[in-house]
Write a protein that holds these residues in place. Structure first.
Motif, PDB file in Angstrom:
ATOM      1  N   ASP A   1    -185.690  36.191 -50.666  1.00 49.30           N
ATOM      2  CA  ASP A   1    -185.888  37.563 -51.121  1.00 49.30           C
ATOM      3  C   ASP A   1    -187.133  38.181 -50.481  1.00 49.30           C
ATOM      4  OD1 ASP A   1    -184.865  39.721 -52.380  1.00 49.30           O
ATOM      5  OD2 ASP A   1    -185.420  39.149 -54.398  1.00 49.30           O
ATOM      6  N   GLU A   2    -188.068  38.702 -51.262  1.00 50.30           N
ATOM      7  CA  GLU A   2    -189.188  39.480 -50.698  1.00 50.30           C
ATOM      8  C   GLU A   2    -190.105  38.655 -49.784  1.00 50.30           C
ATOM      9  OE1 GLU A   2    -189.672  42.926 -51.082  1.00 50.30           O
ATOM     10  OE2 GLU A   2    -187.629  42.642 -51.803  1.00 50.30           O
ATOM     11  N   ASP A   3    -190.238  37.346 -50.046  1.00 52.26           N
ATOM     12  CA  ASP A   3    -191.163  36.521 -49.252  1.00 52.26           C
ATOM     13  C   ASP A   3    -190.758  36.459 -47.782  1.00 52.26           C
ATOM     14  OD1 ASP A   3    -192.569  36.037 -51.487  1.00 52.26           O
ATOM     15  OD2 ASP A   3    -191.678  34.064 -51.890  1.00 52.26           O
ATOM     16  N   LEU A   4    -189.482  36.737 -47.530  1.00 49.79           N
ATOM     17  CA  LEU A   4    -188.989  36.655 -46.158  1.00 49.79           C
ATOM     18  C   LEU A   4    -189.728  37.620 -45.235  1.00 49.79           C
ATOM     19  CD1 LEU A   4    -186.818  35.341 -44.363  1.00 49.79           C
ATOM     20  CD2 LEU A   4    -185.322  37.255 -44.905  1.00 49.79           C
ATOM     21  N   TRP A   5    -190.155  38.748 -45.779  1.00 50.45           N
ATOM     22  CA  TRP A   5    -190.731  39.801 -44.927  1.00 50.45           C
ATOM     23  C   TRP A   5    -192.144  39.466 -44.467  1.00 50.45           C
ATOM     24  CZ3 TRP A   5    -186.342  41.251 -43.727  1.00 50.45           C
ATOM     25  CH2 TRP A   5    -185.335  41.417 -44.669  1.00 50.45           C
ATOM     26  N   GLU A   6    -192.670  38.303 -44.900  1.00 53.58           N
ATOM     27  CA  GLU A   6    -193.944  37.833 -44.326  1.00 53.58           C
ATOM     28  C   GLU A   6    -193.707  37.123 -42.995  1.00 53.58           C
ATOM     29  OE1 GLU A   6    -195.938  35.555 -47.325  1.00 53.58           O
ATOM     30  OE2 GLU A   6    -195.836  37.303 -48.670  1.00 53.58           O
ATOM     31  N   ARG A   7    -192.463  36.695 -42.769  1.00 55.12           N
ATOM     32  CA  ARG A   7    -192.156  35.932 -41.549  1.00 55.12           C
ATOM     33  C   ARG A   7    -191.612  36.811 -40.417  1.00 55.12           C
ATOM     34  NH1 ARG A   7    -190.844  30.533 -42.634  1.00 55.12           N
ATOM     35  NH2 ARG A   7    -190.854  30.338 -40.351  1.00 55.12           N
ATOM     36  N   THR A   8    -191.063  37.985 -40.783  1.00 52.15           N
ATOM     37  CA  THR A   8    -190.546  38.896 -39.765  1.00 52.15           C
ATOM     38  C   THR A   8    -190.762  40.335 -40.215  1.00 52.15           C
ATOM     39  OG1 THR A   8    -188.562  39.719 -38.626  1.00 52.15           O
ATOM     40  CG2 THR A   8    -188.204  38.627 -40.718  1.00 52.15           C
ATOM     41  N   ASP A   9    -191.024  41.191 -39.239  1.00 48.74           N
ATOM     42  CA  ASP A   9    -191.190  42.609 -39.533  1.00 48.74           C
ATOM     43  C   ASP A   9    -189.807  43.271 -39.604  1.00 48.74           C
ATOM     44  OD1 ASP A   9    -192.511  44.967 -39.978  1.00 48.74           O
ATOM     45  OD2 ASP A   9    -193.925  44.688 -38.332  1.00 48.74           O
ATOM     46  N   VAL A  10    -189.776  44.575 -39.855  1.00 45.80           N
ATOM     47  CA  VAL A  10    -188.492  45.283 -39.927  1.00 45.80           C
ATOM     48  C   VAL A  10    -188.538  46.580 -39.105  1.00 45.80           C
ATOM     49  CG1 VAL A  10    -187.720  44.323 -42.121  1.00 45.80           C
ATOM     50  CG2 VAL A  10    -189.155  46.352 -42.133  1.00 45.80           C
ATOM     51  N   GLU A  11    -189.187  46.501 -37.958  1.00 46.94           N
ATOM     52  CA  GLU A  11    -189.300  47.680 -37.085  1.00 46.94           C
ATOM     53  C   GLU A  11    -188.426  47.510 -35.847  1.00 46.94           C
ATOM     54  OE1 GLU A  11    -190.814  50.409 -37.742  1.00 46.94           O
ATOM     55  OE2 GLU A  11    -191.866  49.737 -39.526  1.00 46.94           O
TER      56      GLU A  11
ATOM     57  N   ILE B   1    -195.218  37.265 -34.968  1.00 42.74           N
ATOM     58  CA  ILE B   1    -194.320  37.832 -35.988  1.00 42.74           C
ATOM     59  C   ILE B   1    -193.310  38.727 -35.263  1.00 42.74           C
ATOM     60  CG2 ILE B   1    -194.124  39.290 -38.065  1.00 42.74           C
ATOM     61  CD1 ILE B   1    -195.689  36.738 -38.606  1.00 42.74           C
ATOM     62  N   PRO B   2    -192.022  38.344 -35.293  1.00 41.20           N
ATOM     63  CA  PRO B   2    -191.024  39.142 -34.573  1.00 41.20           C
ATOM     64  C   PRO B   2    -190.918  40.552 -35.153  1.00 41.20           C
ATOM     65  CG  PRO B   2    -190.109  37.037 -35.280  1.00 41.20           C
ATOM     66  CD  PRO B   2    -191.430  37.166 -35.944  1.00 41.20           C
ATOM     67  N   ARG B   3    -190.544  41.491 -34.309  1.00 37.28           N
ATOM     68  CA  ARG B   3    -190.377  42.871 -34.744  1.00 37.28           C
ATOM     69  C   ARG B   3    -189.323  43.030 -35.844  1.00 37.28           C
ATOM     70  NH1 ARG B   3    -192.295  47.834 -32.360  1.00 37.28           N
ATOM     71  NH2 ARG B   3    -194.469  47.284 -32.166  1.00 37.28           N
ATOM     72  N   ASN B   4    -188.220  42.286 -35.726  1.00 35.02           N
ATOM     73  CA  ASN B   4    -187.165  42.391 -36.746  1.00 35.02           C
ATOM     74  C   ASN B   4    -186.252  41.161 -36.662  1.00 35.02           C
ATOM     75  OD1 ASN B   4    -184.602  43.001 -35.167  1.00 35.02           O
ATOM     76  ND2 ASN B   4    -185.964  44.581 -34.341  1.00 35.02           N
ATOM     77  N   PRO B   5    -185.451  40.939 -37.709  1.00 31.30           N
ATOM     78  CA  PRO B   5    -184.630  39.711 -37.730  1.00 31.30           C
ATOM     79  C   PRO B   5    -183.367  39.778 -36.889  1.00 31.30           C
ATOM     80  CG  PRO B   5    -184.449  40.894 -39.819  1.00 31.30           C
ATOM     81  CD  PRO B   5    -185.392  41.685 -38.973  1.00 31.30           C
ATOM     82  N   LEU B   6    -183.106  40.905 -36.215  1.00 29.31           N
ATOM     83  CA  LEU B   6    -181.868  41.020 -35.437  1.00 29.31           C
ATOM     84  C   LEU B   6    -182.085  40.873 -33.934  1.00 29.31           C
ATOM     85  CD1 LEU B   6    -179.941  43.804 -37.422  1.00 29.31           C
ATOM     86  CD2 LEU B   6    -179.872  41.315 -37.708  1.00 29.31           C
ATOM     87  N   ILE B   7    -183.340  40.745 -33.502  1.00 30.88           N
ATOM     88  CA  ILE B   7    -183.578  40.345 -32.104  1.00 30.88           C
ATOM     89  C   ILE B   7    -183.674  38.812 -32.086  1.00 30.88           C
ATOM     90  CG2 ILE B   7    -184.649  42.463 -31.240  1.00 30.88           C
ATOM     91  CD1 ILE B   7    -187.392  41.166 -31.792  1.00 30.88           C
ATOM     92  N   ASN B   8    -183.646  38.227 -30.900  1.00 31.57           N
ATOM     93  CA  ASN B   8    -183.603  36.761 -30.837  1.00 31.57           C
ATOM     94  C   ASN B   8    -184.781  36.102 -31.550  1.00 31.57           C
ATOM     95  OD1 ASN B   8    -181.393  37.283 -29.291  1.00 31.57           O
ATOM     96  ND2 ASN B   8    -181.898  35.807 -27.691  1.00 31.57           N
ATOM     97  N   ALA B   9    -186.003  36.621 -31.314  1.00 32.80           N
ATOM     98  CA  ALA B   9    -187.172  35.989 -31.926  1.00 32.80           C
ATOM     99  C   ALA B   9    -187.028  35.967 -33.445  1.00 32.80           C
ATOM    100  CB  ALA B   9    -188.444  36.741 -31.521  1.00 32.80           C
ATOM    101  N   GLY B  10    -186.616  37.098 -34.015  1.00 33.36           N
ATOM    102  CA  GLY B  10    -186.453  37.196 -35.474  1.00 33.36           C
ATOM    103  C   GLY B  10    -185.363  36.267 -35.981  1.00 33.36           C
ATOM    104  N   ALA B  11    -184.256  36.217 -35.236  1.00 34.27           N
ATOM    105  CA  ALA B  11    -183.138  35.367 -35.669  1.00 34.27           C
ATOM    106  C   ALA B  11    -183.524  33.888 -35.592  1.00 34.27           C
ATOM    107  CB  ALA B  11    -181.913  35.639 -34.810  1.00 34.27           C
ATOM    108  N   LEU B  12    -184.388  33.541 -34.640  1.00 34.83           N
ATOM    109  CA  LEU B  12    -184.850  32.148 -34.532  1.00 34.83           C
ATOM    110  C   LEU B  12    -185.742  31.805 -35.731  1.00 34.83           C
ATOM    111  CD1 LEU B  12    -185.437  32.256 -30.687  1.00 34.83           C
ATOM    112  CD2 LEU B  12    -183.899  30.640 -31.840  1.00 34.83           C
ATOM    113  N   VAL B  13    -186.565  32.742 -36.172  1.00 41.68           N
ATOM    114  CA  VAL B  13    -187.371  32.519 -37.381  1.00 41.68           C
ATOM    115  C   VAL B  13    -186.451  32.360 -38.600  1.00 41.68           C
ATOM    116  CG1 VAL B  13    -188.982  33.638 -39.003  1.00 41.68           C
ATOM    117  CG2 VAL B  13    -189.502  33.614 -36.565  1.00 41.68           C
ATOM    118  N   ILE B  14    -185.403  33.173 -38.647  1.00 39.17           N
ATOM    119  CA  ILE B  14    -184.443  33.066 -39.768  1.00 39.17           C
ATOM    120  C   ILE B  14    -183.794  31.676 -39.760  1.00 39.17           C
ATOM    121  CG2 ILE B  14    -182.237  33.957 -40.686  1.00 39.17           C
ATOM    122  CD1 ILE B  14    -184.569  35.902 -41.150  1.00 39.17           C
ATOM    123  N   CYS B  15    -183.462  31.165 -38.568  1.00 38.53           N
ATOM    124  CA  CYS B  15    -182.886  29.811 -38.491  1.00 38.53           C
ATOM    125  C   CYS B  15    -183.902  28.792 -39.005  1.00 38.53           C
ATOM    126  CB  CYS B  15    -182.487  29.474 -37.050  1.00 38.53           C
ATOM    127  SG  CYS B  15    -180.975  30.291 -36.532  1.00 38.53           S
TER     128      CYS B  15
END
Ligand code: GLU
Length: 304
Positions: free
Chosen positions: A78-88, A106-120
């Motif tokens: 939930d909210e804690d996720l936004w410390e690991r990736t931005d949403v810009e 800190i990746p710009r957002n979870p839909l670019i590769n860097a962000g998706a790798l953090v999500i993984c």
């Protein structure tokens, strides 16, 4: 509204074989797909289904899977996720390393590769077997067990994955990756290798049009606010450095992949998926974007 008539009319207007663009070649397995493929499937909130062309043929959904892994991570953290990736929006190519340097990993957002790798990485920390959980998650959204990884695509990508490996190592140096590099990459390449049809994608994306609830079963997968946030991220970050153009021309939250697929939603109305493998210079399906532009124009149904 006569959606089938409109879709047939659009299909008559466009000519896939004449549309410009190049099939993605940097993942050799993707280069084998015919550029002339074209499918569309629209799924309406009143349970109507409308389609055309190769809408029942499986293809590599690539980065569209980033929306599924993001949804799983949002459910976990939930909210804690936004410390690991931005949403810009990034305004940079999907596999860019440059922003990570001056934004401290800190990746710009979870839909670019860097962000998706953090999500993984998040999913690996939170779950025993995230690969199996991902399959289970998508199967539940679609209402079918016939959803699989394409091991050949996953291997092909791993072989040419130096750039994604660089992203993981770089973020590790900023302490934003906690698991082993090879485990993060393995999960990431498998998520990208998911193979689905336009129909299955439209069915899976219906939760984003239906406030987080599976239309067929009534099961709540995401809360209203979680759904709102994921849709906002898709709208602003779902199309590489062409999110503005997609909003301008199509006007729907959505996500594209280098396999030539695009899945999009009009919350409260419908979900839609298109597939045409030839990409424009920004890596979005050239014909897919045009078809969705015609769909929202002819139906008058976009979020703007
Ligand atoms: N698997 C692709 C990569 O990491 C995903 C690219 C995409 O669809 O945006 O390069």
């Amino acid at each position: 509204m006569e959606y089938q008539k409109i879709i047939d009319e659009i299909a008559r207007e466009i000519k896939p074989e004449k549309f410009p663009g190049e099939v993605a070649e940097y993942i050799p397995e993707l280069a084998k797909v015919s550029g002339d493929k074209f499918g569309i499937h629209m799924h309406c909130i009143d349970k109507g289904h409308y389609c055309h062309g190769d809408s029942n043929e499986k293809f590599s959904i690539q980065s569209i899977a980033k929306v599924f892994t993001l949804s799983m991570a949002v459910r976990q953290m939930d909210e804690d996720l936004w410390e690991r990736t931005d949403v810009e929006p990034s305004g940079d190519p999907f596999n860019s390393l440059t922003q990570l340097e001056y934004e401290s990993g800190i990746p710009r957002n979870p839909l670019i590769n860097a962000g998706a790798l953090v999500i993984c990485d998040v999913l690996l920390s939170q779950m025993k077997n995230p690969r199996a959980e991902l399959l289970q998650f998508v199967r539940k959204l679609v209402g079918s067990d016939d959803i699989h990884f394409d091991e050949t695509v996953a291997k092909s990508e791993a072989k040419h994955g130096a750039r994604n490996a660089a992203l993981v190592s770089f973020m590790k140096s900023f302490d934003n990756i906690h698991n082993k590099t090879e485990d993060v990459l393995d999960l990431y390449f498998h998520t990208c290798s998911l193979s689905m049809t336009c129909k299955e994608l439209a069915q899976a994306f219906m939760i984003y049009a239906n406030r987080g609830v599976i239309l067929e079963t009534g099961e709540q997968i995401l809360s209203g606010i979680q759904t709102k946030r994921i849709n906002a991220i898709m709208q602003t970050c779902g199309f590489y450095d062409e999110a503005g153009e997609f909003a301008f021309r199509v006007g729907l939250p959505g996500k594209s992949g280098v396999g030539g697929g695009i899945a999009a939603v009009h919350p409260g109305y419908y979900s839609v998926a298109v597939w045409s493998p030839k990409l424009n210079p920004k890596s979005n399906s050239a014909l897919g974007m045009r078809v969705l532009e015609l769909l929202t124009t002819k139906t008058g149904l976009s979020v703007f």
